[in-house]
Structure formats: C-alpha cells, structure tokens
Design a protein around this motif. Structure first.
Motif, mmCIF file in Angstrom:
data_model
loop_
_atom_site.group_PDB
_atom_site.id
_atom_site.type_symbol
_atom_site.label_atom_id
_atom_site.label_comp_id
_atom_site.label_asym_id
_atom_site.label_seq_id
_atom_site.Cartn_x
_atom_site.Cartn_y
_atom_site.Cartn_z
ATOM 1 N N GLN A 59 0.954 -12.501 -8.192
ATOM 2 C CA GLN A 59 0.618 -12.274 -6.789
ATOM 3 C C GLN A 59 -0.246 -13.438 -6.324
ATOM 4 O OE1 GLN A 59 -0.156 -8.260 -5.454
ATOM 5 N NE2 GLN A 59 -1.955 -8.958 -4.327
ATOM 6 N N THR A 71 2.279 -13.063 -1.348
ATOM 7 C CA THR A 71 3.557 -12.700 -1.933
ATOM 8 C C THR A 71 3.325 -12.154 -3.328
ATOM 9 O OG1 THR A 71 5.788 -13.469 -2.479
ATOM 10 C CG2 THR A 71 3.988 -15.023 -2.822
ATOM 11 N N ARG A 72 4.193 -11.249 -3.721
ATOM 12 C CA ARG A 72 4.087 -10.644 -5.048
ATOM 13 C C ARG A 72 5.458 -10.683 -5.697
ATOM 14 N NH1 ARG A 72 2.855 -4.321 -5.754
ATOM 15 N NH2 ARG A 72 5.071 -4.116 -6.077
ATOM 16 N N ASP A 77 10.338 -4.787 -10.431
ATOM 17 C CA ASP A 77 10.411 -4.159 -9.115
ATOM 18 C C ASP A 77 11.369 -4.977 -8.243
ATOM 19 O OD1 ASP A 77 10.075 -2.999 -6.628
ATOM 20 O OD2 ASP A 77 7.899 -3.250 -6.583
ATOM 21 N N GLU A 80 11.142 -6.596 -2.342
ATOM 22 C CA GLU A 80 10.409 -7.800 -1.956
ATOM 23 C C GLU A 80 9.057 -7.377 -1.407
ATOM 24 O OE1 GLU A 80 12.705 -10.002 0.858
ATOM 25 O OE2 GLU A 80 14.130 -10.679 -0.650
ATOM 26 N N TRP A 81 8.014 -8.099 -1.811
ATOM 27 C CA TRP A 81 6.665 -7.812 -1.334
ATOM 28 C C TRP A 81 6.059 -9.097 -0.796
ATOM 29 C CZ3 TRP A 81 4.167 -3.113 -1.333
ATOM 30 C CH2 TRP A 81 4.781 -2.085 -2.039
ATOM 31 N N SER A 102 7.477 -7.867 4.422
ATOM 32 C CA SER A 102 8.712 -7.334 3.860
ATOM 33 C C SER A 102 8.914 -5.902 4.338
ATOM 34 C CB SER A 102 8.646 -7.386 2.331
ATOM 35 O OG SER A 102 7.565 -6.605 1.860
ATOM 36 N N VAL A 104 9.104 -3.185 2.713
ATOM 37 C CA VAL A 104 8.156 -2.274 2.061
ATOM 38 C C VAL A 104 6.794 -2.351 2.748
ATOM 39 C CG1 VAL A 104 6.989 -1.725 -0.106
ATOM 40 C CG2 VAL A 104 9.371 -2.456 -0.145
ATOM 41 N N MET A 105 6.331 -3.550 3.032
ATOM 42 C CA MET A 105 5.023 -3.699 3.684
ATOM 43 C C MET A 105 5.046 -3.194 5.117
ATOM 44 S SD MET A 105 2.582 -4.512 1.805
ATOM 45 C CE MET A 105 1.401 -4.594 3.124
#
Length: 147
Positions: A59, A71-72, A77, A80-81, A102, A104-105
């Motif tokens: 990360q 970014t991670r 997983d 996309e993060w 992303s 998810v975020m």
C-alpha cells in the motif's frame, strides 16, 4: 570590469532564484511518498497485535500540495483499491477527503466521506490512528517514507 560585474550579478540572481524557487520540505512534513509497513490493533493497554504485510501486499500513499492519492495491491484480493482526494493536517491530526476512487472505495464513500485520524509524524515515519467514538485508539496504519 562592468561586464564581469554584470556576469557576477546575473549568476547571483540565478542562484538566488534557484534557492527560493525550490520549495524546501519542512521538517516532519507529509509531503512525499509513503509505504505501509504494518498495522496495529489496540486494546486498553496499548498495541495488542501487529499485522505485517504478507504475500506481496503493498500500500502506497502520495501526499503533494494538499492532495493525497493511495493505492493498494494484494494478490489475494481481486478488487482494485485506490483513492484520490485532499488532505489537511496539524501536528497531531490528519484529515483525508475522498473525491473519487475504485468501485470498492466509492462504496465506502457512501458512508464515510471524511477520514479523520490521530497523527504521529517524524521525518521518516508516520502513523494514522483510528479513534472510536470515545477517543480511544483501536487501529493504525504505520508508514515509512520511500522518497
């Protein structure tokens, strides 16, 4: 002699311009690039568990001129993060406002738009510590400067 004096004056002005135009990083500034080194869980006595990065987990956060991007990557997983927004900080507080990220975020942003943390910062490391509704520490992300 006048030409020599003029050349000297020009060199002095160019040198002064270079010194003043290159913004010096202030001590203990978040400006720069940081990599997550580990995370802590807290209980009433302090740090209760250290979570190391494993299996290629990375990360990165970049702070620049009031903006933050992170970014991670986790091989385990497929989601996309990443996120982008603005930040402000004081000596002991960090606030990040997500502008976009992303999928998810953006789902998380529906419930949390502003992320507030306790901040512990020195020249090469910082911790962003999450506090519960009573102001007690419960989780932190701990970073090391990489630039």
């Amino acid at each position: 002699k006048k030409l020599l004096g003029l050349v000297f004056l020009m060199l002095l002005l160019v040198s002064a311009t270079n010194i003043t135009s290159s913004k010096l990083q202030t001590a203990n500034s978040l400006e720069g690039t940081w990599e997550l080194i580990n995370r802590y869980n807290y209980d009433d006595s302090g740090v209760s568990d250290t979570l190391q990065n494993v299996n290629g987990y990375r990360q990165i956060k970049i702070y620049s001129k009031g903006k933050v991007m992170w970014t991670r990557y986790s091989p385990e997983d497929p989601a996309e993060w990443f996120g982008y927004g603005s930040y402000t900080n004081t000596d002991n507080e960090l606030e990040e406002r997500l502008e976009y990220g992303s999928a998810v975020m953006m789902g998380i942003q529906d419930t949390v738009k502003v992320f507030k943390f306790e901040l512990i910062l020195d020249d090469d490391n910082y911790s962003q510590i999450s506090l519960d509704e009573n102001g007690k520490r419960y989780f932190s992300e701990n970073y090391r400067r990489i630039d």
